[in-house]
Write an enzyme that holds these catalytic residues in place. Structure first.
Site, PDB file in Angstrom:
ATOM      1  CD  GLU A 190      17.938  46.009  18.152  1.00  0.00           C
ATOM      2  OE1 GLU A 190      18.885  45.950  18.935  1.00  0.00           O
ATOM      3  OE2 GLU A 190      17.794  45.195  17.212  1.00  0.00           O
ATOM      4  CD  GLU A 259      21.997  36.998  14.766  1.00  0.00           C
ATOM      5  OE1 GLU A 259      21.271  37.784  15.411  1.00  0.00           O
ATOM      6  OE2 GLU A 259      23.182  37.245  14.480  1.00  0.00           O
TER       7      GLU A 259
END
Ligand SMILES: *[C@@H]1O[C@H](CO)[C@@H](O)[C@H](O)[C@H]1NC(C)=O
Ligand SMILES: *[C@@H]1O[C@H](CO)[C@@H](O)[C@H](O)[C@H]1NC(C)=O
Ligand SMILES: *[C@@H]1O[C@H](CO)[C@@H](O)[C@H](O)[C@H]1NC(C)=O
Ligand SMILES: *[C@@H]1O[C@H](CO)[C@@H](O)[C@H](O)[C@H]1NC(C)=O
Ligand SMILES: *[C@@H]1O[C@H](CO)[C@@H](O)[C@H](O)[C@H]1NC(C)=O
Ligand SMILES: *[C@@H]1O[C@H](CO)[C@@H](O)[C@H](O)[C@H]1NC(C)=O
Ligand SMILES: *[C@@H]1O[C@H](CO)[C@@H](O)[C@H](O)[C@H]1NC(C)=O
Ligand SMILES: *[C@@H]1O[C@H](CO)[C@@H](O)[C@H](O)[C@H]1NC(C)=O
Ligand SMILES: *[C@@H]1O[C@H](CO)[C@@H](O)[C@H](O)[C@H]1NC(C)=O
Length: 854
Positions: A190, A259
């Site tokens: 992000e 992840e």
């Protein structure tokens, strides 16, 4: 295997072993990692050792194993381990070797991500702040001082692991080490990193880093993830909410997901993000359906940011992350249980998945089947419905299956569904924070009053550390040794000037890079300004009270966690950039270029007044009624811990912002700022469709973080010292303890979608695919004390609000009591033995049970 590092971004080092069978040879092929000649599926979870305490580690690792993981991943936090150049720390929460051995002794593999850069919402991304002040240093690019210090640290960690014989090549259990994120931390996250930010220098750096890592001589194979042009044997990996569509950049490499975010981080002033278990399970099932072989939850346990370890700025002290194990170390239900069943279901398929041939069958615009068949007749099928709205019927080998929207059914024999990602059948629970008043010692040796206070001074509490013309950067002055920095100066207003006579007060304007500041003039509080994640810089403009003659202005500037990611993040500043006062009658005064005196930190910090050892420099004042709504005040009280064994928190709802210590150990920053309001705040979140961090929120309008975890190990049996620094104003007498209790456990299963006994699945599948039963378990050390609801028939509702339907068997409660009362775990068979007669023909039966444990 031969490695020829060239251009790459990530660098992994794999090494495998268990207590049972020490792995010595780890390689990979296109399908998976190969450990001592066998292809293996790895289901891993991140547990970051400094985000909990050593006494919690064995329990967390055991819960991870019980949850179906076979590996634990952790970062190595450089700034925790090298607090000053060449001075290493491996005690207490930073005892990496102890943590690694606990993982080993549990029989799990370990993935060690050495860093140096970790991001991870950890202050300064894990790199020591002092390194920024080594002249000429630029982080994460082809920079000599950075590379020199990084090599020294990586070498130190590798040697430490070697000395303890923890690498697989030494018979240890560390299966994968990653010297991570040399240059570009996450491919799709992000922060909007520019992959080519450092250009050729970044590539040179990455090459250097790979050679440096390879030269460590660990005797284990390295796997490196990198850019699209990466040469064999470098493996590029995926970090995202979904990685099923990810393909490594060469057909010779396996598909790794390093992840998988099972929730999201929380920041002060924002609501609490959640990710529905159905969606995580869907993502994981899709990954294995589409040929994945290693999946790691980032994070499986998030934990707590003790001390000043949060990054951001503005990340909360809690790093719960909505992870499968909650901040306090309790399994989060039903998420933990649902994923556990998923892991077991995937493990049933391991051999056929890894050695079989796959066939893809498209059975609709958004419906897919992936079948794996091996030479010994094994057959595994995944039936996926990616439609976000509707159940779909999928016919496979002449059998028709109903597949809910956005879900995958797993058939380990190509016939029987053992798991559907959207059908959450595992037990759920009600977890409550049970309040308990502080047991305050009124007769303690700490003084005659129950509470003691110490007023922090406004402005310079001693001679200034610096006197400079102009406003200097906050971090450049504090070097992050504290959150706090006083900026003070004075200005004159003509004695003759009628300050209030012209109707309006003078206006003070302050511009800053954040992260927050409090303004005092002549010792009086004038106002404050607090920033928020993603909203800096920070300004302030308000009427202030001044007097004719000399006016002293003192501004307490503060940081709330250092930046932890982004190119050149280490150059981000903080503190004041401009200060003006207008409307004095003299026009506008720009105070910025004035001579400013700087004082680093608080007086209380300087004298470590939170430490329990007697400190004669500080005179605490006993108060039976401590002052309320007072800014810049230290409170101290002696307390006993809550009874019992449940995890403990402090309820700080009556306070403002500050820091808490118990027996000299930091519980972290607290801040009761209310979370913003959002349309996505809902307890019942729609799990279908692509997940985003702000899709499923709770806590809107509530204090961002009300509860602060105190590990039980911080307490003595009695006479514990609680010290609080309150910065804004609060009521300490209303602070309470809370015990985190699983007050109820609940189960809901139906005949149509029974829970499958995955342990004995093959037996069941031959006898009766249904094996309809409900399985319940109380927390360790407790047993079912009462059945608060039980209905076999057609009950409805959710845990805590179940209701009987039109069909209800009167014996439901007695059958359940007979099976469960006073037991830690129980199973209620709801066919055959228990409910023989069909009281409601034609009704599909379900069972709901709610029980209390104690
Ligand atoms: C390690 O395993 C690989 C593949 O399984 C094999 O080719 C190689 O010979 C093994 N090496 C050793 C030292 O056993
Ligand atoms: C499906 O049914 C058809 C017609 O009865 C039969 O020919 C075929 O063998 C069946 N296929 C499987 C996989 O059972
Ligand atoms: C303080 O009070 C508790 C009970 O309230 C008592 O057990 C303890 O002995 C007292 N301690 C001292 C030092 O007087
Ligand atoms: C206001 O103006 C007068 C005259 O120019 C000056 O002497 C005085 O110092 C000024 N006040 C401040 C606060 O600068
Ligand atoms: C203070 O005044 C200067 C000069 O007029 C101006 O550039 C600056 O933006 C002002 N700062 C604030 C915080 O208003
Ligand atoms: C900190 O100080 C250095 C050296 O003087 C300077 O280059 C840098 O710009 C300063 N940082 C900030 C954020 O002002
Ligand atoms: C502080 O010192 C006094 C006098 O030396 C002693 O009586 C008291 O027990 C000490 N308190 C603590 C908390 O160490
Ligand atoms: C606390 O103090 C602030 C500033 O002095 C004041 O604005 C506020 O009303 C006070 N709050 C309470 C509850 O007394
Ligand atoms: C859930 O969200 C999807 C979009 O992702 C939407 O199409 C669907 O209608 C929603 N379902 C419900 C029950 O609201």
């Amino acid at each position: 295997m031969a490695t020829s590092p060239r251009l790459f971004l990530f660098l992994f080092l794999f090494l495998f072993a268990t207590v049972v069978t020490a792995a010595q040879n780890v390689t990979y092929d296109a399908r998976s990692l190969i450990i001592d000649g066998e292809r293996r599926l790895i289901i891993s979870g991140s547990i970051h050792y400094p985000r909990s305490v050593p006494s919690m580690w064995p329990g967390l690792v055991a819960e991870a194993k019980e949850g179906g993981l076979n590996a634990i991943d952790t970062y190595v936090f450089w700034n925790g381990h090298e607090p000053s150049p060449g001075n290493y720390y491996f005690e207490d929460r930073f005892d990496l070797v102890k943590f690694a051995k606990i993982v080993r002794d549990a029989g799990l593999y370990m993935i060690l991500r050495i860093g140096p850069f970790v991001a991870a919402e950890w202050t300064y991304g894990g790199i020591p702040v002092w390194l920024h002040y080594v002249p000429g240093t630029v982080f994460r690019t082809n920079n000599e001082p950075f590379k020199w210090h990084m090599e020294r640290f990586v070498t130190y960690i590798v040697n430490l692991m070697k000395r303890e014989r923890l690498f697989a090549s030494q018979g240890g259990h560390i299966i994968l080490a990653q010297a991570s994120s040399f240059y570009y931390p996450f491919i799709e996250n992000e922060y909007g990193y520019s992959e080519s930010y450092f250009g050729d220098e970044g590539k040179l750096y990455a090459m250097w880093a790979a050679h440096m890592a390879l030269n460590q001589g660990t005797g284990v194979p390295w796997v490196m993830g990198q850019q699209d042009d990466a040469p064999d044997p470098v493996i590029n990996t995926c970090n995202s909410f979904y990685c099923d569509q990810f393909t490594p950049n060469s057909p010779s490499k396996p598909k790794l997901w390093t992840e998988n975010w099972p929730g999201w981080f929380h920041s002060f002033g924002d609501p609490d993000p959640h990710r529905p278990p159905e969606d995580i399970a869907f993502a994981v099932a899709r990954f294995f359906e589409k040929g994945g072989c290693l999946q790691n939850y980032y994070v499986y346990h998030g934990g707590t940011h003790y001390g000043r370890t949060t990054g951001g700025p503005f990340i909360t002290t809690s790093y719960d992350y909505n992870a499968p194990i909650d901040e306090y170390g309790l399994p989060r239900l039903p998420k933990w249980g649902h994923l556990r069943e998923l892991h077991k279901s995937v493990k049933l398929c391991e051999h056929t998945l890894l050695y079989g041939k796959s066939t893809f069958i498209s059975v609709g615009p958004l419906q897919e089947i992936d079948v794996y068949e091996d030479q010994s007749g094994g057959c595994v099928a995944f039936l996926a419905n990616v439609d976000v709205q509707e159940d779909k019927l999928i016919t496979f080998r002449n059998v028709t299956y109903i597949i809910p929207p956005w879900s995958v059914s797993i058939l380990p024999d190509c016939k029987n569904v053992v798991f559907n990602t959207a059908m959450v059948k595992s037990q759920t629970s009600v977890v409550e924070m049970v309040l308990e008043n502080l047991k305050v010692y009124s007769n303690s040796s700490f003084g005659s009053g129950a509470w003691q206070v110490y007023m922090e001074k406004v402005g310079l509490w001693d001679k200034p550390d610096f006197v400079l013309f102009g406003l200097e950067d906050h971090i450049n002055i504090t070097k992050d040794t504290t959150d706090y920095l006083w900026y003070t100066t004075s200005f004159y207003v003509d004695k003759s000037e009628d300050i209030l006579g012209h109707g309006s007060s003078p206006i003070l304007s302050v511009a800053s890079l954040g992260h927050a500041f409090i303004v005092f003039i002549n010792g009086e509080l004038q106002g404050s300004s607090y920033g928020k994640y993603g909203y800096l810089p920070l300004n302030f403009e308000a009427p202030v009270t001044i007097k004719p003659g000399k006016n002293e202005i003192a501004i307490l500037s503060m940081t709330i966690g250092m930046y932890n990611a982004g190119p050149l993040y280490e150059w981000e500043g903080a503190g004041l950039t401009s200060v003006n006062i207008s409307g004095t009658g003299n026009g506008s005064l720009n105070l910025s270029p004035y001579s400013w005196e700087y004082k680093i930190g608080l007086e209380g910090e300087h004298y470590s007044i939170f430490n329990t050892n007697n400190n004669t420099d500080i005179k605490w004042i006993p108060k039976s009624e401590p002052p309320k709504n007072q800014s810049l005040i230290w409170y101290k009280v002696a307390v006993d811990p809550p009874e019992g064994k449940e995890p403990v928190a402090l309820d700080m709802a009556s306070m403002g912002k500050g820091h808490v210590w118990v027996n000299g150990k930091s519980i972290g920053r607290y801040w009761l700022v209310a979370s913003s309001i959002s349309d996505n705040c809902t307890p019942h979140c729609n799990y279908t469709g692509t997940f985003e961090p702000d899709r499923c929120l709770t806590g809107c309008g509530q204090p961002t973080q009300r509860w602060y975890h105190i590990p039980r190990s911080f307490f003595k049996p009695s006479g514990n010292t609680l010290v609080i620094f309150e910065e804004k104003g609060g009521d300490p007498t209303r602070i309470t303890f809370a015990r985190r209790q699983e007050t109820k456990i609940c189960g809901f299963v139906s005949e149509d979608h029974p829970q499958v006994d995955l342990e004995n699945w093959e037996v069941h599948s031959k006898r009766n695919a249904a094996g309809a039963a409900m399985h319940l378990k109380c927390p360790e050390g407790s047993s079912v004390s009462s059945i608060t609801f039980a209905s076999f028939g057609n009950p409805t509702g959710t845990c805590s609000s179940y209701r009987r339907g039109s069909c209800h068997y009167p014996s439901s409660v007695s059958v359940t009591e007979k099976a469960c009362l006073h037991k830690n775990k129980c199973s209620i068979a709801f066919k055959g033995e228990s409910f023989t007669e069909d009281l409601c023909p034609g009704t599909a039966k379900a069972m709901a049970v709610e029980a209390a444990c104690s």
